[in-house]
Design an enzyme around this catalytic site. Structure first.
Site, mmCIF file in Angstrom:
data_model
loop_
_atom_site.group_PDB
_atom_site.id
_atom_site.type_symbol
_atom_site.label_atom_id
_atom_site.label_comp_id
_atom_site.label_asym_id
_atom_site.label_seq_id
_atom_site.Cartn_x
_atom_site.Cartn_y
_atom_site.Cartn_z
ATOM 1 N N CYS A 138 -7.425 -12.230 4.296
ATOM 2 C CA CYS A 138 -6.609 -11.550 5.303
ATOM 3 C C CYS A 138 -6.060 -10.242 4.746
ATOM 4 O O CYS A 138 -5.086 -10.240 3.987
ATOM 5 C CB CYS A 138 -5.460 -12.449 5.766
ATOM 6 S SG CYS A 138 -4.431 -11.690 7.046
ATOM 7 N N CYS A 141 -2.493 -9.467 5.850
ATOM 8 C CA CYS A 141 -1.495 -10.277 5.136
ATOM 9 C C CYS A 141 -1.245 -9.754 3.726
ATOM 10 O O CYS A 141 -0.109 -9.678 3.261
ATOM 11 C CB CYS A 141 -1.957 -11.730 5.045
ATOM 12 S SG CYS A 141 -2.470 -12.479 6.598
ATOM 13 N N ASP A 142 -2.327 -9.411 3.025
ATOM 14 C CA ASP A 142 -2.234 -9.206 1.582
ATOM 15 C C ASP A 142 -2.556 -7.795 1.095
ATOM 16 O O ASP A 142 -2.416 -7.512 -0.095
ATOM 17 C CB ASP A 142 -3.172 -10.198 0.870
ATOM 18 C CG ASP A 142 -2.796 -11.643 1.159
ATOM 19 O OD1 ASP A 142 -1.587 -11.911 1.303
ATOM 20 O OD2 ASP A 142 -3.703 -12.487 1.263
#
Length: 314
Positions: A138, A141-142
């Site tokens: 992701c 997300c990261d």
């Protein structure tokens, strides 16, 4: 009635942000929900280290700790959280019939499906070993953790292009590893990555090994035309080859798209079966974020509450 059959007003299948949020709302409404965690209690966030984009955690939070917080909040209001895997359902029955671990039979007036989706992986030992230590599925997300660093992303579809573009806004360099000599992404998405000076597309390229002991520090790639191997120095490795919703068990009853994502009536969590609601990544193939999953979990609980009110007080 068979004493081994348990009657439940709200049954939640699956944990994670969607399931636990649905449980919080349903239990606060006095509906005494029972939640079965499924095979991965807490969902995908339990394999996520730092979560920094969920509101309310100004210093960030570890994914497993966040799911523990969600679980405790749900239990505080009376949710029964049980460990178990739903193995069979009959949504044509009234009430709905749900079998857990092939032995527990539940008759549920309403069912909330929050079984999530699982990222598809390459299947490398190094990928599994370094998951959460530089390997991610992701970018949204990261990606932040790799600001001004060089990263690689695997994939050739619209999602891979979208995530490569997202990473290019954060990282100093993005290598895009494409297995063939063409992409399957839409033309507009292809142009976006091809014309981005920070993205370098490596065609006919496969991942041979992700390098690093404690964290990612490189990737060994293979040119599948020439057989040549080479190493790239990177600190982040992103896999964007798709997700698979965990919905197979419901396909006989619930309408889904071609990829297996549950179809819900727009603006609601309602499925084609009355009294069955879906939330989280099991029905969201676009956003797939913890905060959006939690939002749809709220919707599912409110929809279930209204449904029960209507059938109990017509």
């Amino acid at each position: 009635m068979n004493p081994e059959i348990e009657k439940v007003r709200v049954l939640i299948i699956g944990s994670g942000p969607a399931g636990y949020t649905a449980a919080i709302y349903a239990s606060r409404a006095g509906l005494s929900p029972i939640l079965y965690t499924g095979g991965q209690p807490g969902g995908q966030l339990t394999i996520t280290n730092d979560v920094e984009n969920y509101p309310g955690y100004p210093d960030g939070v570890m994914g497993p700790q966040m799911m523990e917080d969600f679980r405790k909040q749900a239990e505080r209001f009376g949710t029964q959280v049980r460990y178990g895997l739903v193995t069979k359902v009959d949504f044509n029955a009234s009430p709905k019939v749900v079998i857990v671990d092939e032995q527990v039979t539940i008759h549920a007036e309403t069912v909330i499906i929050s079984t999530g989706a699982s990222a598809k992986w390459l299947g490398l030992d190094s990928e599994e070993r370094l998951n959460g230590k530089g390997v991610s599925a992701c970018a949204v997300c990261d990606g932040f953790f790799f600001r001004n660093q060089e990263v690689a992303i695997v994939g050739a579809g619209d999602t891979a292009c979208e995530e490569a573009s997202y990473l290019a806004n954060i990282c100093s360099k993005v290598y895009m590893l494409v297995r063939r000599d063409e992409m399957r992404a839409s033309q507009i998405m292809q142009k976006r990555v091809i014309n981005n000076p920070k993205i370098e597309i490596l065609w006919n390229t496969e991942t041979d090994e992700i390098l690093g002991d404690e964290e990612v520090n490189g990737v060994r790639i293979l040119n599948n035309k020439t057989g040549e191997k080479s190493d790239l120095a990177i600190s982040g490795f992103f896999v964007a080859i798709g997700h698979e919703p965990n919905t197979e068990i419901f396909k006989e009853f619930i309408h889904m798209d071609n990829s297996g994502y549950i179809k819900t009536i727009p603006g609601t969590s309602k499925t084609n079966i009355e009294g069955v609601f879906a939330c989280g990544d099991a029905q969201d193939n676009v956003y797939r974020q913890a905060v959006t999953a939690a939002g749809t979990g709220c919707m599912a609980a409110l929809d279930a509450e209204r449904y029960l009110a209507e059938i109990e007080n017509p």
